[in-house]
Scaffold this motif. Sequence first.
Motif, PDB file in Angstrom:
ATOM      1  N   VAL A   1       0.862  -1.182   0.000  1.00 42.40           N
ATOM      2  CA  VAL A   1       0.000   0.000   0.000  1.00 42.40           C
ATOM      3  C   VAL A   1       0.896   1.229   0.000  1.00 42.40           C
ATOM      4  O   VAL A   1       1.823   1.329   0.811  1.00 42.40           O
ATOM      5  CB  VAL A   1      -0.919   0.009   1.237  1.00 42.40           C
ATOM      6  N   VAL A   2       0.627   2.190  -0.918  1.00 43.04           N
ATOM      7  CA  VAL A   2       1.520   3.341  -1.065  1.00 43.04           C
ATOM      8  C   VAL A   2       0.720   4.632  -1.095  1.00 43.04           C
ATOM      9  O   VAL A   2      -0.447   4.667  -1.494  1.00 43.04           O
ATOM     10  CB  VAL A   2       2.382   3.226  -2.343  1.00 43.04           C
ATOM     11  N   ALA A   3       1.365   5.704  -0.669  1.00 44.50           N
ATOM     12  CA  ALA A   3       0.766   7.036  -0.701  1.00 44.50           C
ATOM     13  C   ALA A   3       0.867   7.621  -2.109  1.00 44.50           C
ATOM     14  O   ALA A   3       1.872   7.431  -2.807  1.00 44.50           O
ATOM     15  CB  ALA A   3       1.473   7.943   0.297  1.00 44.50           C
ATOM     16  N   ALA A   4      -0.171   8.347  -2.517  1.00 37.39           N
ATOM     17  CA  ALA A   4      -0.196   8.930  -3.863  1.00 37.39           C
ATOM     18  C   ALA A   4       0.754  10.107  -3.999  1.00 37.39           C
ATOM     19  O   ALA A   4       1.226  10.410  -5.087  1.00 37.39           O
ATOM     20  CB  ALA A   4      -1.616   9.372  -4.209  1.00 37.39           C
ATOM     21  N   GLY A   5       1.050  10.802  -2.886  1.00 36.60           N
ATOM     22  CA  GLY A   5       1.915  11.978  -2.935  1.00 36.60           C
ATOM     23  C   GLY A   5       1.144  13.249  -2.609  1.00 36.60           C
ATOM     24  O   GLY A   5      -0.086  13.312  -2.760  1.00 36.60           O
ATOM     25  N   ASN A   6       1.871  14.272  -2.195  1.00 39.68           N
ATOM     26  CA  ASN A   6       1.258  15.493  -1.671  1.00 39.68           C
ATOM     27  C   ASN A   6       1.573  16.734  -2.500  1.00 39.68           C
ATOM     28  O   ASN A   6       1.643  17.843  -1.970  1.00 39.68           O
ATOM     29  CB  ASN A   6       1.742  15.734  -0.231  1.00 39.68           C
ATOM     30  N   GLN A   7       1.757  16.580  -3.785  1.00 37.41           N
ATOM     31  CA  GLN A   7       2.152  17.706  -4.627  1.00 37.41           C
ATOM     32  C   GLN A   7       0.995  18.328  -5.406  1.00 37.41           C
ATOM     33  O   GLN A   7       1.215  19.173  -6.266  1.00 37.41           O
ATOM     34  CB  GLN A   7       3.240  17.257  -5.609  1.00 37.41           C
ATOM     35  N   SER A   8      -0.227  17.903  -5.123  1.00 35.98           N
ATOM     36  CA  SER A   8      -1.398  18.374  -5.890  1.00 35.98           C
ATOM     37  C   SER A   8      -1.149  18.233  -7.381  1.00 35.98           C
ATOM     38  O   SER A   8      -1.390  19.142  -8.181  1.00 35.98           O
ATOM     39  CB  SER A   8      -1.727  19.833  -5.535  1.00 35.98           C
TER      40      SER A   8
ATOM     41  N   ASP B   1       3.044  -0.882 -10.919  1.00 37.52           N
ATOM     42  CA  ASP B   1       2.047  -1.949 -10.939  1.00 37.52           C
ATOM     43  C   ASP B   1       2.082  -2.720  -9.621  1.00 37.52           C
ATOM     44  O   ASP B   1       3.092  -2.736  -8.911  1.00 37.52           O
ATOM     45  CB  ASP B   1       2.316  -2.914 -12.089  1.00 37.52           C
ATOM     46  N   LYS B   2       0.968  -3.351  -9.307  1.00 34.71           N
ATOM     47  CA  LYS B   2       0.834  -4.279  -8.170  1.00 34.71           C
ATOM     48  C   LYS B   2       0.926  -3.582  -6.821  1.00 34.71           C
ATOM     49  O   LYS B   2       1.269  -4.203  -5.817  1.00 34.71           O
ATOM     50  CB  LYS B   2       1.849  -5.414  -8.264  1.00 34.71           C
ATOM     51  N   VAL B   3       0.650  -2.284  -6.796  1.00 34.84           N
ATOM     52  CA  VAL B   3       0.544  -1.573  -5.524  1.00 34.84           C
ATOM     53  C   VAL B   3      -0.864  -0.993  -5.419  1.00 34.84           C
ATOM     54  O   VAL B   3      -1.546  -0.780  -6.433  1.00 34.84           O
ATOM     55  CB  VAL B   3       1.592  -0.445  -5.390  1.00 34.84           C
ATOM     56  N   ILE B   4      -1.310  -0.756  -4.188  1.00 33.45           N
ATOM     57  CA  ILE B   4      -2.585  -0.079  -3.943  1.00 33.45           C
ATOM     58  C   ILE B   4      -2.258   1.376  -3.618  1.00 33.45           C
ATOM     59  O   ILE B   4      -1.666   1.676  -2.577  1.00 33.45           O
ATOM     60  CB  ILE B   4      -3.350  -0.748  -2.792  1.00 33.45           C
ATOM     61  N   THR B   5      -2.599   2.280  -4.522  1.00 36.30           N
ATOM     62  CA  THR B   5      -2.243   3.690  -4.403  1.00 36.30           C
ATOM     63  C   THR B   5      -3.391   4.465  -3.770  1.00 36.30           C
ATOM     64  O   THR B   5      -4.530   4.398  -4.248  1.00 36.30           O
ATOM     65  CB  THR B   5      -1.894   4.266  -5.780  1.00 36.30           C
ATOM     66  N   VAL B   6      -3.070   5.210  -2.700  1.00 34.56           N
ATOM     67  CA  VAL B   6      -4.095   5.842  -1.870  1.00 34.56           C
ATOM     68  C   VAL B   6      -3.968   7.363  -1.944  1.00 34.56           C
ATOM     69  O   VAL B   6      -2.907   7.931  -1.679  1.00 34.56           O
ATOM     70  CB  VAL B   6      -3.969   5.394  -0.399  1.00 34.56           C
ATOM     71  N   GLY B   7      -5.080   8.010  -2.299  1.00 38.42           N
ATOM     72  CA  GLY B   7      -5.151   9.469  -2.260  1.00 38.42           C
ATOM     73  C   GLY B   7      -5.793   9.936  -0.971  1.00 38.42           C
ATOM     74  O   GLY B   7      -6.407   9.152  -0.232  1.00 38.42           O
ATOM     75  N   ALA B   8      -5.682  11.234  -0.680  1.00 38.52           N
ATOM     76  CA  ALA B   8      -6.181  11.786   0.575  1.00 38.52           C
ATOM     77  C   ALA B   8      -7.479  12.552   0.359  1.00 38.52           C
ATOM     78  O   ALA B   8      -7.554  13.448  -0.485  1.00 38.52           O
ATOM     79  CB  ALA B   8      -5.130  12.707   1.194  1.00 38.52           C
ATOM     80  N   ALA B   9      -8.496  12.210   1.152  1.00 41.21           N
ATOM     81  CA  ALA B   9      -9.762  12.929   1.150  1.00 41.21           C
ATOM     82  C   ALA B   9      -9.766  13.968   2.269  1.00 41.21           C
ATOM     83  O   ALA B   9      -8.971  13.909   3.205  1.00 41.21           O
ATOM     84  CB  ALA B   9     -10.925  11.954   1.323  1.00 41.21           C
ATOM     85  N   THR B  10     -10.695  14.906   2.171  1.00 30.42           N
ATOM     86  CA  THR B  10     -10.815  15.960   3.171  1.00 30.42           C
ATOM     87  C   THR B  10     -11.339  15.406   4.498  1.00 30.42           C
ATOM     88  O   THR B  10     -11.932  14.333   4.545  1.00 30.42           O
ATOM     89  CB  THR B  10     -11.775  17.048   2.676  1.00 30.42           C
ATOM     90  N   ASP B  11     -11.135  16.178   5.551  1.00 28.47           N
ATOM     91  CA  ASP B  11     -11.648  15.772   6.855  1.00 28.47           C
ATOM     92  C   ASP B  11     -13.112  16.175   6.992  1.00 28.47           C
ATOM     93  O   ASP B  11     -13.697  16.808   6.107  1.00 28.47           O
ATOM     94  CB  ASP B  11     -10.801  16.383   7.975  1.00 28.47           C
ATOM     95  N   LYS B  12     -13.699  15.806   8.127  1.00 25.95           N
ATOM     96  CA  LYS B  12     -15.138  15.978   8.338  1.00 25.95           C
ATOM     97  C   LYS B  12     -15.582  17.433   8.317  1.00 25.95           C
ATOM     98  O   LYS B  12     -16.735  17.737   7.989  1.00 25.95           O
ATOM     99  CB  LYS B  12     -15.521  15.332   9.676  1.00 25.95           C
ATOM    100  N   SER B  13     -14.701  18.353   8.666  1.00 30.23           N
ATOM    101  CA  SER B  13     -15.093  19.758   8.757  1.00 30.23           C
ATOM    102  C   SER B  13     -15.171  20.451   7.405  1.00 30.23           C
ATOM    103  O   SER B  13     -15.634  21.589   7.321  1.00 30.23           O
ATOM    104  CB  SER B  13     -14.112  20.517   9.653  1.00 30.23           C
TER     105      SER B  13
END
Length: 583
Positions: free
Chosen positions: A327-334, A346-358
């Motif tokens: 599992v890997v982070a997508a990165g924080n560079q917008s 290939d063969k990794v699960i790439t995760v992006g960041a969603a906003t918080d509840k507020s």
Amino acid sequence: MKCIYTTLFAIAFSAVAIAQANSQVDSIEERPQRLVVSFPLVSGSVTSQTTSTQQSEHCITLDSGTNWCVPVPLKSNERAAIHQATLQKSPLTSRAITVPAELTVSQAINLLSQTGFYSGVEPDVAISVQSWNETNPDEEYFDEQYYFQPNSVENPTGSSILTQWSMLKNPANVVNAYVLDTGFHLADDLDYAAGFNFENSQPFSKPGPGFLELEFIPEGATCNNMHGLGVASVIGAKINNGIGVTGTTGDVIIHPLRVMHCGTGFMSDAASALNWLSGQSVDGFPDFNGEPGVVNMSLGGKIGEIDCPLYLQSAIDNVTAKGFTVVVAAGNQSDNASLYIPAKCDKVITVGAATDKSRDADIAQFSNYGEVLDVMAVGQEVLGLRKDNGIGYWDGTSLASPLVAGMILNASKDFAFTPYQWQTLMPISSVNRWVEGARCETLGCAYGVLDAAKFYENAQRMQDGTLDSLTLSLNAVPACRQQWMIDNLPKGQTLCDQAVIELLTIPELAENEVIEVHALLDGQTIADRTGLVGQFQSTRFILGKAVFENRRAFAQKCDDNGQCELPIQLSTLELTNVPEACQ
């Protein structure tokens, strides 16, 4: 036969309620009911039903004619001694008595109380080891970890982690998390396994055993990085210890693998750590002899339009072949995540960041985006540990990634899937509650935020073989409608010979993609194309059932260049479930 469609929902709802009630007692349903009788510990007391010949019994004849024999602590003419001893507050002793199946607990208590033999007659209480997943955690800051709560309109980026906990059958199964990172520190709220340092870019680096950041800081230098501690705590901070934050999973072993120095480093060191996990020998390290688990890589670097480097892709191929899920982070560079590694590999699960509840439900402003994302998770104001036992809010895809890793670790306690299978569950287990006009609609945010409960349900269906189904088309309608359809629809009789395929693991097809269906005889393979049935531009379609008789059925998604994903085998067992109207 009359169909009463209006009652179907009520019946289904009742069945769910019953199933939930039963699930609470499954672990003790084989245990008989017991009572505990208490009496003064005075000279001459009988000790138990299983003692020697000194035992005295009193037998009660039940309505069935059977005798229920219970221990008598003293002879009946010594009851006064019991009373006297009770008045003098003599120490009590107690014995457990099994309640006959034909009696309720209340009936049994009344019968024993009427004998006058005992100072007390009380129900025995079934007990169990308290599991980390049975109650809301008692950590000081748990109420602020909103992403544990169910995904809903009010909590659109929540991940239903608590609900997933309640679904686990084997929460005490030990799982392994391998955290490739930097900035590991000790903390009271987190336990590490023995860790290793793979960082090899600094003149003072010491590859081999050791992982704490302070072990590799030269005298007089400073480094405030604590990234590895924060990431590891999101996965496995201690649960129900009353302090700090709550980890996403319990009974997890955190393996810290240091691949950067003070927040920076080189991807080749991360690749070395992956190769080591896959069983390759690395100078200065003992050979890896542990168990596969989930690898979290909250790190990345920009590489541009070129492919994932051979050295990194080979390392990922090696470790996933051994059963590790990466599992890997997508990165924080917008920016588009397809320009970064390991996000684009290939063969990794790439995760992006969603906003918080507020904030409005959308992609976080800093998160990378695009087609290479597999899933999203909260990446803003995620609570985690900091050095010196501090607690803090973290922002970044680096925190979304370990949330997903933890949800996979939870499910892996009950299901033994391949890395590819875990990855195929991501899109169909995601929830999209983006606000109108969200950036996600144009940038690309996979299929939404991973819902841990939905993820677990789909894993169960995958194990049961019902996620991708091949069944007779008439079985999809109520039995009371089947005969009417055969008698009244044009070519109704042909319905008995139709099979329907529905592929839920493939959420949708692009314009240049098709589904290939193969029905293979023994000795045939998909590669030789001899068993190809056809190509379809939908994930649900109907074929003649005769196509699959005595054959193995497979489906796979392919593009117009002939590149195909791994085939999905379809069970043909349901084809033997012939509708009554067709018999």
